[in-house]
Design a protein around this motif. Sequence first.
Motif, PDB file in Angstrom:
ATOM      1  N   VAL A  72       0.838  -1.203   0.000  1.00  0.00           N
ATOM      2  CA  VAL A  72       0.000   0.000   0.000  1.00  0.00           C
ATOM      3  C   VAL A  72       0.872   1.251   0.000  1.00  0.00           C
ATOM      4  CG1 VAL A  72      -1.665   1.354   1.343  1.00  0.00           C
ATOM      5  CG2 VAL A  72      -1.973  -1.116   1.094  1.00  0.00           C
ATOM      6  N   LEU A  73       1.916   1.258   0.830  1.00  0.00           N
ATOM      7  CA  LEU A  73       2.822   2.402   0.887  1.00  0.00           C
ATOM      8  C   LEU A  73       3.500   2.627  -0.465  1.00  0.00           C
ATOM      9  CD1 LEU A  73       4.498   1.824   4.379  1.00  0.00           C
ATOM     10  CD2 LEU A  73       2.870   3.615   3.767  1.00  0.00           C
ATOM     11  N   LYS A  74       3.919   1.529  -1.089  1.00  0.00           N
ATOM     12  CA  LYS A  74       4.578   1.641  -2.393  1.00  0.00           C
ATOM     13  C   LYS A  74       3.595   2.158  -3.439  1.00  0.00           C
ATOM     14  CE  LYS A  74       7.074  -1.096  -5.827  1.00  0.00           C
ATOM     15  NZ  LYS A  74       7.555  -2.454  -6.200  1.00  0.00           N
ATOM     16  N   ARG A  75       2.347   1.679  -3.380  1.00  0.00           N
ATOM     17  CA  ARG A  75       1.342   2.089  -4.352  1.00  0.00           C
ATOM     18  C   ARG A  75       1.087   3.587  -4.305  1.00  0.00           C
ATOM     19  NH1 ARG A  75      -5.033   0.316  -4.090  1.00  0.00           N
ATOM     20  NH2 ARG A  75      -5.761   1.579  -5.848  1.00  0.00           N
ATOM     21  N   PHE A  76       1.122   4.171  -3.093  1.00  0.00           N
ATOM     22  CA  PHE A  76       0.824   5.583  -2.952  1.00  0.00           C
ATOM     23  C   PHE A  76       2.083   6.428  -2.777  1.00  0.00           C
ATOM     24  CE2 PHE A  76      -3.061   3.391  -1.532  1.00  0.00           C
ATOM     25  CZ  PHE A  76      -3.954   3.939  -2.433  1.00  0.00           C
ATOM     26  N   GLY A  77       3.244   5.851  -3.141  1.00  0.00           N
ATOM     27  CA  GLY A  77       4.493   6.601  -3.144  1.00  0.00           C
ATOM     28  C   GLY A  77       4.990   7.009  -1.780  1.00  0.00           C
ATOM     29  N   MET A  78       4.691   6.210  -0.745  1.00  0.00           N
ATOM     30  CA  MET A  78       5.116   6.564   0.613  1.00  0.00           C
ATOM     31  C   MET A  78       6.013   5.498   1.228  1.00  0.00           C
ATOM     32  SD  MET A  78       1.742   8.378   2.253  1.00  0.00           S
ATOM     33  CE  MET A  78       2.705   8.968   3.627  1.00  0.00           C
ATOM     34  N   GLN A  79       6.696   4.729   0.382  1.00  0.00           N
ATOM     35  CA  GLN A  79       7.535   3.651   0.891  1.00  0.00           C
ATOM     36  C   GLN A  79       8.743   4.158   1.690  1.00  0.00           C
ATOM     37  OE1 GLN A  79       6.944   4.409  -2.248  1.00  0.00           O
ATOM     38  NE2 GLN A  79       8.696   4.067  -3.612  1.00  0.00           N
ATOM     39  N   ASP A  80       9.107   5.425   1.498  1.00  0.00           N
ATOM     40  CA  ASP A  80      10.255   5.975   2.223  1.00  0.00           C
ATOM     41  C   ASP A  80       9.833   6.886   3.367  1.00  0.00           C
ATOM     42  OD1 ASP A  80      12.086   4.714   0.476  1.00  0.00           O
ATOM     43  OD2 ASP A  80      11.827   6.331  -1.000  1.00  0.00           O
ATOM     44  N   CYS A  81       8.556   6.878   3.705  1.00  0.00           N
ATOM     45  CA  CYS A  81       8.082   7.763   4.770  1.00  0.00           C
ATOM     46  C   CYS A  81       8.560   7.268   6.141  1.00  0.00           C
ATOM     47  CB  CYS A  81       6.558   7.855   4.755  1.00  0.00           C
ATOM     48  SG  CYS A  81       5.727   6.323   5.212  1.00  0.00           S
ATOM     49  N   LYS A  82       8.563   8.161   7.112  1.00  0.00           N
ATOM     50  CA  LYS A  82       8.962   7.806   8.469  1.00  0.00           C
ATOM     51  C   LYS A  82       7.731   7.408   9.276  1.00  0.00           C
ATOM     52  CE  LYS A  82      12.990  10.871   8.519  1.00  0.00           C
ATOM     53  NZ  LYS A  82      13.655  12.007   9.209  1.00  0.00           N
ATOM     54  N   ALA A  83       7.918   6.413  10.117  1.00  0.00           N
ATOM     55  CA  ALA A  83       6.803   5.923  10.930  1.00  0.00           C
ATOM     56  C   ALA A  83       6.461   6.911  12.034  1.00  0.00           C
ATOM     57  CB  ALA A  83       7.170   4.573  11.538  1.00  0.00           C
ATOM     58  N   GLY A  84       5.183   6.948  12.385  1.00  0.00           N
ATOM     59  CA  GLY A  84       4.735   7.807  13.477  1.00  0.00           C
ATOM     60  C   GLY A  84       3.718   7.058  14.320  1.00  0.00           C
ATOM     61  N   ASP A  85       3.578   7.462  15.568  1.00  0.00           N
ATOM     62  CA  ASP A  85       2.627   6.781  16.449  1.00  0.00           C
ATOM     63  C   ASP A  85       1.195   6.964  15.967  1.00  0.00           C
ATOM     64  OD1 ASP A  85       4.654   5.910  18.081  1.00  0.00           O
ATOM     65  OD2 ASP A  85       4.545   7.651  19.410  1.00  0.00           O
ATOM     66  N   THR A  86       0.874   8.184  15.536  1.00  0.00           N
ATOM     67  CA  THR A  86      -0.476   8.490  15.079  1.00  0.00           C
ATOM     68  C   THR A  86      -0.397   9.401  13.861  1.00  0.00           C
ATOM     69  OG1 THR A  86      -1.245   8.407  17.363  1.00  0.00           O
ATOM     70  CG2 THR A  86      -2.740   9.367  15.745  1.00  0.00           C
ATOM     71  N   SER A  87      -0.905   8.929  12.749  1.00  0.00           N
ATOM     72  CA  SER A  87      -0.871   9.744  11.536  1.00  0.00           C
ATOM     73  C   SER A  87      -1.847  10.911  11.621  1.00  0.00           C
ATOM     74  CB  SER A  87      -1.187   8.888  10.312  1.00  0.00           C
ATOM     75  OG  SER A  87      -2.432   8.236  10.495  1.00  0.00           O
ATOM     76  N   VAL A  88      -3.045  10.628  12.132  1.00  0.00           N
ATOM     77  CA  VAL A  88      -4.052  11.670  12.336  1.00  0.00           C
ATOM     78  C   VAL A  88      -4.678  11.435  13.708  1.00  0.00           C
ATOM     79  CG1 VAL A  88      -6.185  12.711  11.512  1.00  0.00           C
ATOM     80  CG2 VAL A  88      -4.548  11.806   9.867  1.00  0.00           C
ATOM     81  N   ALA A  89      -4.552  12.392  14.586  1.00  0.00           N
ATOM     82  CA  ALA A  89      -5.083  12.234  15.940  1.00  0.00           C
ATOM     83  C   ALA A  89      -6.596  12.312  15.943  1.00  0.00           C
ATOM     84  CB  ALA A  89      -4.503  13.315  16.854  1.00  0.00           C
ATOM     85  N   LYS A  90      -7.218  11.557  16.837  1.00  0.00           N
ATOM     86  CA  LYS A  90      -8.669  11.572  16.957  1.00  0.00           C
ATOM     87  C   LYS A  90      -9.145  12.966  17.336  1.00  0.00           C
ATOM     88  CE  LYS A  90     -12.518   9.337  19.339  1.00  0.00           C
ATOM     89  NZ  LYS A  90     -12.915   8.329  20.358  1.00  0.00           N
ATOM     90  N   GLY A  91     -10.138  13.446  16.627  1.00  0.00           N
ATOM     91  CA  GLY A  91     -10.679  14.766  16.928  1.00  0.00           C
ATOM     92  C   GLY A  91     -10.139  15.864  16.039  1.00  0.00           C
ATOM     93  N   ASP A  92      -9.092  15.556  15.262  1.00  0.00           N
ATOM     94  CA  ASP A  92      -8.555  16.563  14.337  1.00  0.00           C
ATOM     95  C   ASP A  92      -9.629  16.963  13.328  1.00  0.00           C
ATOM     96  OD1 ASP A  92      -6.149  16.615  15.553  1.00  0.00           O
ATOM     97  OD2 ASP A  92      -4.995  15.743  13.908  1.00  0.00           O
ATOM     98  N   LYS A  93      -9.682  18.246  13.043  1.00  0.00           N
ATOM     99  CA  LYS A  93     -10.657  18.740  12.083  1.00  0.00           C
ATOM    100  C   LYS A  93      -9.940  19.355  10.891  1.00  0.00           C
ATOM    101  CE  LYS A  93     -14.280  19.674  15.493  1.00  0.00           C
ATOM    102  NZ  LYS A  93     -15.207  20.680  16.068  1.00  0.00           N
ATOM    103  N   PHE A  94     -10.469  19.085   9.708  1.00  0.00           N
ATOM    104  CA  PHE A  94      -9.885  19.638   8.488  1.00  0.00           C
ATOM    105  C   PHE A  94     -10.689  20.861   8.060  1.00  0.00           C
ATOM    106  CE2 PHE A  94      -8.945  15.104   8.512  1.00  0.00           C
ATOM    107  CZ  PHE A  94      -7.558  15.113   8.336  1.00  0.00           C
ATOM    108  N   SER A  95      -9.997  21.784   7.417  1.00  0.00           N
ATOM    109  CA  SER A  95     -10.659  23.020   6.994  1.00  0.00           C
ATOM    110  C   SER A  95     -10.456  23.237   5.503  1.00  0.00           C
ATOM    111  CB  SER A  95     -10.083  24.212   7.764  1.00  0.00           C
ATOM    112  OG  SER A  95      -8.732  24.437   7.380  1.00  0.00           O
ATOM    113  N   LEU A  96     -11.198  24.191   4.978  1.00  0.00           N
ATOM    114  CA  LEU A  96     -11.087  24.511   3.561  1.00  0.00           C
ATOM    115  C   LEU A  96      -9.698  25.046   3.208  1.00  0.00           C
ATOM    116  CD1 LEU A  96     -14.561  26.197   2.908  1.00  0.00           C
ATOM    117  CD2 LEU A  96     -13.793  23.941   2.150  1.00  0.00           C
ATOM    118  N   ASN A  97      -8.997  25.586   4.216  1.00  0.00           N
ATOM    119  CA  ASN A  97      -7.662  26.120   3.962  1.00  0.00           C
ATOM    120  C   ASN A  97      -6.678  25.032   3.545  1.00  0.00           C
ATOM    121  OD1 ASN A  97      -8.396  28.759   4.610  1.00  0.00           O
ATOM    122  ND2 ASN A  97      -8.021  28.438   6.805  1.00  0.00           N
TER     123      ASN A  97
END
Length: 322
Positions: free
Chosen positions: A263-288
């Motif tokens: 999956v990482l290779k398919r979306f070009g993220m095979q060299d990304c660094k691991a993190g505990d949480t990619s998106v924290a619960k409760g995060d809100k996205f905006s039009l910006n």
Amino acid sequence: MMEDDPVTVHQAMQDPNSEKWIEAMNEEYKSMQDNKVWELVPLPEGVKPIGCKWIFKTKRDSKGNVERYKARLVAKGYTQKEGIDFKETFSPVSSKDSFRTIMALVAHYDLELHQMDVKTAFLNGNIDETIYMVQPENFVSEEPKNMVCKLTKSIYGLKQASRQWYHKFHQVIISFGFEINVVEDCVYHKFSGSRYIFLVLYVDDILLATNNIDMLHETKRFLSKNFEMKDLGDASFVLGIQIHRDRSQSILGLSQRNYIDKVLKRFGMQDCKAGDTSVAKGDKFSLNQCPKGNLEIQEMQKIPYASAIGSLMYAQVCSVRI
């Protein structure tokens, strides 16, 4: 790096592993002949046969090593006409919740866990309709050109193939004393005194969990008598999920490392660094955060967001530690 599998017979013939692909095609064709999947007949006037094609797949183990080269003859079911070539198509499959529940029982009660594979499963299903199919590429008979395959058994690619195979398997396993689970059509159980065994069917993959080794062997012999089976022994890699067991501590772990790497290779993220949480619960996205300008919009169009989320959710519902 894993190379792409050929998508046509011509590509398979030009592939460095062409001999392996030819051998796989011959094996599949022989299986069709042995199972009497069709008979060659003249094409009736006014009837249009459905097409077929070869699908090539390199089968790999949990470490990515090549296990075998597989060729499968598939009918072009999208050309079938409802009411003529098929009626019902629905076929149940075991849910991931059922799979995890069985894994929990295996870990808690220290059950034996084995896996079997049904070879050419769909060829075991009978069909109720009269279906004509063109002859497979590279295996066209020397008979007159208007000869076609009149199907006598189900075949991969037919819209009703999965349903017919399930009905066949259900009838056979019930005759051996298994009972179907009341809430899950693809989970079966059999009790004999203090002995018991669970069977989980996922299309052509079978998991057997039991507290009695004799019961396990009895079931394997029965299945092998009724279907062409491949005994894979202790389950270690099922549906792309690797199973790790520490029976001394009653621990069973499920891992989809290879799937996630793909999956990482398919979306070009095979060299990304691991993190505990990619998106924290409760995060809100905006039009910006939306793309601005044609360049950013063009870049975002390269990322299939819905597909990426679906791929992540599949890993989420399958892999848990029990």
